[in-house]
Design a protein around this motif. Structure first.
Motif, PDB file in Angstrom:
ATOM      1  N   ARG A   3       4.380  -4.952   1.554  1.00  0.00           N
ATOM      2  CA  ARG A   3       3.663  -5.496   0.408  1.00  0.00           C
ATOM      3  C   ARG A   3       2.272  -4.870   0.287  1.00  0.00           C
ATOM      4  N   ILE A   4       1.602  -4.698   1.419  1.00  0.00           N
ATOM      5  CA  ILE A   4       0.276  -4.088   1.419  1.00  0.00           C
ATOM      6  C   ILE A   4       0.348  -2.646   0.927  1.00  0.00           C
ATOM      7  N   LEU A   5       1.314  -1.889   1.441  1.00  0.00           N
ATOM      8  CA  LEU A   5       1.432  -0.491   1.051  1.00  0.00           C
ATOM      9  C   LEU A   5       1.812  -0.359  -0.427  1.00  0.00           C
ATOM     10  N   LEU A  37       7.966   6.205   3.611  1.00  0.00           N
ATOM     11  CA  LEU A  37       9.015   5.632   2.780  1.00  0.00           C
ATOM     12  C   LEU A  37       8.411   4.809   1.643  1.00  0.00           C
ATOM     13  N   CYS A  38       7.412   3.972   1.972  1.00  0.00           N
ATOM     14  CA  CYS A  38       6.784   3.129   0.953  1.00  0.00           C
ATOM     15  C   CYS A  38       6.052   3.971  -0.090  1.00  0.00           C
ATOM     16  N   ALA A  39       5.385   5.016   0.367  1.00  0.00           N
ATOM     17  CA  ALA A  39       4.678   5.892  -0.578  1.00  0.00           C
ATOM     18  C   ALA A  39       5.658   6.518  -1.569  1.00  0.00           C
ATOM     19  N   ARG A  40       6.817   6.901  -1.068  1.00  0.00           N
ATOM     20  CA  ARG A  40       7.810   7.543  -1.934  1.00  0.00           C
ATOM     21  C   ARG A  40       8.420   6.532  -2.902  1.00  0.00           C
ATOM     22  N   ILE A  41       8.785   5.367  -2.401  1.00  0.00           N
ATOM     23  CA  ILE A  41       9.451   4.363  -3.247  1.00  0.00           C
ATOM     24  C   ILE A  41       8.514   3.837  -4.330  1.00  0.00           C
ATOM     25  N   PHE A  42       7.263   3.551  -3.943  1.00  0.00           N
ATOM     26  CA  PHE A  42       6.330   2.903  -4.873  1.00  0.00           C
ATOM     27  C   PHE A  42       5.390   3.894  -5.571  1.00  0.00           C
ATOM     28  N   HIS A  43       5.614   5.182  -5.336  1.00  0.00           N
ATOM     29  CA  HIS A  43       4.838   6.227  -6.014  1.00  0.00           C
ATOM     30  C   HIS A  43       3.334   6.067  -5.779  1.00  0.00           C
ATOM     31  N   VAL A  44       2.990   5.857  -4.507  1.00  0.00           N
ATOM     32  CA  VAL A  44       1.591   5.745  -4.111  1.00  0.00           C
ATOM     33  C   VAL A  44       1.164   7.071  -3.492  1.00  0.00           C
ATOM     34  N   PRO A  45       0.055   7.659  -3.938  1.00  0.00           N
ATOM     35  CA  PRO A  45      -0.405   8.906  -3.312  1.00  0.00           C
ATOM     36  C   PRO A  45      -0.622   8.710  -1.816  1.00  0.00           C
ATOM     37  N   MET A  46      -0.320   9.740  -1.043  1.00  0.00           N
ATOM     38  CA  MET A  46      -0.426   9.628   0.409  1.00  0.00           C
ATOM     39  C   MET A  46      -1.061  10.878   0.988  1.00  0.00           C
ATOM     40  N   VAL A  47      -1.920  10.668   1.993  1.00  0.00           N
ATOM     41  CA  VAL A  47      -2.491  11.774   2.743  1.00  0.00           C
ATOM     42  C   VAL A  47      -2.306  11.511   4.227  1.00  0.00           C
ATOM     43  N   VAL A  48      -2.119  12.569   4.985  1.00  0.00           N
ATOM     44  CA  VAL A  48      -1.983  12.472   6.441  1.00  0.00           C
ATOM     45  C   VAL A  48      -3.267  13.031   7.050  1.00  0.00           C
TER      46      VAL A  48
END
Length: 311
Positions: A3-5, A37-48
C-alpha cells in the motif's frame, strides 16, 4: 508495504545495502524484488541507489527476476563488479558506478561525544591502550553456501581467536564491534571472544557513533562489509576479509586490493602477515585514505545528483 509503495511518488531502492543475487533462496529474492514488482504494477518511477548486485548464474536463467530488474529508470551501483553483473542479464542503459552512500555525509563528532558520555566503559577502554584494533567477526552460519562448509567455519573462528591473542600479547587493545541488530544480533556471539584486553562494544550506539569510534582506532580487521567501509571513510587503516564481490569490488575501485584477504584462504598466518604489512605502512595508508575521502564523497554524491533527472 505494498500500500505504501502504491501511493509513492518515487520508489528508492534499497533501504540498506542489500544484494540481489542467485545465491539467495527464492523467498529471499522475492523479499528484495517486491519494490520492483510494485513499481512495475503501479507505474511508480523507481531508482536504485548504490547497492551491490549479483552475481547471476547465466546457466540458471530467471526471467521473472530479469524482467523486474528492467523496471528502474536509473541504476546506481557501488562498484564496477555490480555493473558487470547487470550487463550479463542485459541491463546496460542508465547504469552508473558511484560509491557506497556511507561516504556521502560527515559524522557529527559533538553528537557522538555526547552519546559516548553515557558509555564510560568504552572511553576507559580506549584510554587504557595506546593502540586499539577494531574487529568484526562473523560465524558465517547465515551464509547460504559458506555456512555449509564446516571446515571453513572452524578455521574462521580459530583464526579470529589466534589473532586476538596475538594482538593482546603485543600490547594492543581489541574492540569487537557488533554489525548485526534485531533478530540477527551478533553482540552475544562476540561475547564468546571477550577476555583480558578485549572489549565488546555495546550494540546500542548508532552507526555514526560507530564510525566516530572507528576514527579513533589504530586499525580495523573486518569480516563485515560496512566495518571496512566505515574504516575507509574515517581514514582508519584496515584489513578486509573478503567473502563477497561487493567488498572485492570496493577494494579494486579504491586501489586497495593488497589489504584484502579472501575468506576461503583465511588462516592466522595469512591474516597476521597482512596486519604486519599494515603496521609497516600505517602512516602512509592513513594518509592515502584521508586523501581519497573527498573523491569518494563526490562519487557517492553522484547518486543523489542524478535523482532530479528522474523526478
Amino acid at each position: 508495504m505494498v500500500r505504501i509503495l502504491k501511493n509513492s511518488d518515487l520508489i528508492v531502492y534499497p533501504p540498506g545495502g542489500s544484494v540481489i543475487n542467485d545465491r539467495f533462496f527464492w523467498s529471499k529474492q522475492l523479499e528484495y524484488l517486491t519494490p520492483f514488482l510494485c513499481a512495475r504494477i503501479f507505474h511508480v518511477p523507481m531508482v536504485v541507489c548504490a547497492p551491490s548486485m549479483g552475481p547471476y548464474d547465466s546457466a540458471m536463467p530467471q526471467p521473472t527476476r530479469n524482467m523486474l530488474l528492467q523496471t528502474p529508470a536509473l541504476f546506481c551501483v557501488r562498484e564496477d563488479t555490480s555493473r558487470q553483473y547487470l550487463e550479463t542479464i542485459g541491463i546496460k542503459e542508465n547504469v552508473h558506478v558511484t560509491m557506497d552512500l556511507a561516504f556521502m555525509d560527515d559524522v557529527d563528532s559533538a553528537d557522538a561525544e555526547r552519546q559516548l558520555a553515557g558509555y564510560p566503559e568504552l572511553s576507559e577502554f580506549l584510554a587504557a591502550y595506546p593502540r586499539v584494533v577494531g574487529m568484526t567477526i562473523s560465524d558465517f552460519k547465515w551464509h547460504v553456501t559458506l555456512g555449509k562448509d564446516a571446515e571453513l567455519l572452524e578455521r574462521i573462528e580459530a583464526t579470529a581467536r589466534q589473532m586476538i591473542t596475538s594482538l593482546t600479547d603485543r600490547g594492543y587493545g581489541v574492540l569487537l564491534i557488533p554489525q548485526l541488530f534485531g533478530n540477527q544480533n551478533d553482540y552475544n556471539y562476540l561475547q564468546a571472544f571477550a577476555g583480558e584486553g578485549v572489549h565488546v562494544m555495546s550494540d546500542k550506539p548508532d552507526t555514526y557513533v560507530q564510525q566516530y569510534v572507528i576514527s579513533k582506532l589504530y586499525a580495523v580487521i573486518g569480516m563485515r562489509y560496512h566495518s571496512n567501509i566505515f574504516a575507509a571513510k574515517m581514514g582508519t587503516p584496515f584489513i578486509a576479509v573478503v567473502y563477497e564481490e561487493k567488498m572485492e569490488g570496493f577494494l579494486e575501485l579504491a586501489g586497495l586490493s593488497d589489504y584484502g584477504l579472501p575468506l576461503e584462504t583465511i588462516s592466522f598466518e595469512k591474516l597476521d602477515e597482512k596486519f604486519c604489512t599494515l603496521e609497516k605502512q600505517h602512516d602512509a595508508f592513513r594518509a592515502r585514505l584521508q586523501q581519497a575521502r573527498p573523491e569518494w564523497r563526490e562519487r557517492a554524491r553522484r547518486t543523489v545528483d542524478l535523482l532530479p533527472d528522474i523526478l
